[in-house]
Design a protein around this motif. Structure first.
Motif, short mmCIF file in Angstrom:
data_model
loop_
_atom_site.label_atom_id
_atom_site.label_comp_id
_atom_site.label_asym_id
_atom_site.label_seq_id
_atom_site.Cartn_x
_atom_site.Cartn_y
_atom_site.Cartn_z
N TRP B 34 0.85 -1.18 0.00
CA TRP B 34 0.00 0.00 0.00
C TRP B 34 0.89 1.24 0.00
O TRP B 34 1.88 1.31 0.76
N TYR B 35 0.52 2.21 -0.84
CA TYR B 35 1.19 3.50 -0.88
C TYR B 35 0.11 4.59 -0.80
O TYR B 35 -1.07 4.34 -1.06
N LEU B 43 4.44 10.41 -3.15
CA LEU B 43 4.10 8.98 -3.03
C LEU B 43 4.87 8.38 -1.86
O LEU B 43 6.10 8.38 -1.85
N GLU B 44 4.14 7.84 -0.89
CA GLU B 44 4.78 7.30 0.30
C GLU B 44 4.38 5.85 0.50
O GLU B 44 3.21 5.50 0.36
N PHE B 45 5.35 5.04 0.89
CA PHE B 45 5.09 3.66 1.25
C PHE B 45 4.34 3.59 2.58
O PHE B 45 4.66 4.34 3.51
N LEU B 46 3.37 2.70 2.67
CA LEU B 46 2.62 2.52 3.92
C LEU B 46 2.89 1.16 4.57
O LEU B 46 3.29 1.09 5.73
N PRO B 55 3.64 -8.57 8.37
CA PRO B 55 3.75 -7.41 7.47
C PRO B 55 4.73 -6.37 8.00
O PRO B 55 4.95 -6.26 9.21
N ASP B 56 5.30 -5.62 7.08
CA ASP B 56 6.13 -4.47 7.44
C ASP B 56 5.22 -3.24 7.49
O ASP B 56 4.78 -2.76 6.46
N LYS B 57 4.96 -2.76 8.71
CA LYS B 57 4.03 -1.65 8.91
C LYS B 57 4.76 -0.34 9.13
O LYS B 57 4.17 0.64 9.59
N SER B 58 6.04 -0.31 8.80
CA SER B 58 6.87 0.83 9.17
C SER B 58 6.45 2.15 8.54
O SER B 58 6.80 3.22 9.03
#
Lengths: 111, 115
Positions: B34-35, B43-46, B55-58
């Motif tokens: 998700w971005y 545009l940011e990674f979520l 999951p990587d929730k960082s």
């Protein structure tokens, strides 16, 4: 951390003009580099990519060369068309799976 | 074949309400991302899911944001107590295996407007 800096524009050109969009990056190791394009009303699409130094990615007349010595991945097209009007994003994927994007460059091509 | 699909395409909500955004990845893709695309932040990674791994929730901006992926396929991004700064286009992407060099295939996005 990883980052991408690209020419923000907007850029307005006439048909058949030469297009270049500058992109430089900061990353540790050996990232993969991408150009994504977003046409009006559509989602992001991969335009081209390069995964190691000196690789040249190409697609639809667009080219970009992975230059490790200048940490750059500039996008070029020799003769643009109206249909190339879009927002172009430079991106990198470093040592993990997260894409880091530039701010995007809006390109408008006039007939 | 079918690409990544997202629903709804547009969502307008009132401040303080909860919203759920859905993503259907390309069949067979094990990695899902998700971005967020917003005017101020680009545009940011979520969040990132890979197979059955945690999951990587960082990239989630606050604890009001959460996401789950059921059965290794469909994912839902939930935003609780929405704020006006949550207004953005939320993009989902999938890739075959999550490798660094894999192309990420993006969906059309969900445009969220918080009034």
């Amino acid at each position: 951390g990883d980052s991408v800096t690209q020419m923000e524009g907007p850029v307005t050109l006439s048909e058949e003009a030469f297009l270049t969009i500058n992109c430089t990056y900061t990353a540790t190791g050996y990232p993969s580099l991408f150009w994504y394009v977003q046409y009006p009303g559509e989602g992001l699409q991969l335009l081209l990519k390069a995964t190691k130094a000196d690789d040249k990615g190409s697609n639809k007349g667009f080219e970009a060369t992975y230059r490790k010595e200048t940490t750059s991945f500039h996008l070029e097209k020799g003769s643009v068309q109206v249909s190339d009007s879009a927002v172009y994003f430079c991106a990198l994927n470093g040592n993990d799976y997260k894409l880091s994007f530039g701010a995007g460059t809006t390109v408008t091509v006039r007939a | 074949g079918a690409g990544v699909s997202q629903s709804p395409s547009n969502k307008v909500t009132e401040k303080g309400k909860d919203v759920e955004l859905r993503c259907d990845p390309i069949s067979g893709h094990t990695a899902l991302y998700w971005y967020r695309q917003s005017l101020g932040q680009g545009l940011e990674f979520l969040i990132y899911f890979q197979g059955n791994s945690a999951p990587d929730k960082s990239g989630l901006p606050s604890d009001r944001f959460s996401a789950e992926r059921t059965g290794g396929s469909v994912s839902t991004l939930t935003i609780q107590r929405t704020q006006q700064e949550d207004s953005a286009v939320y993009l989902c992407a999938s890739s075959p295996g999550g490798a660094v060099r894999d192309e990420q295939f993006f969906g059309p996005g969900t445009r969220l407007t918080v009034l």
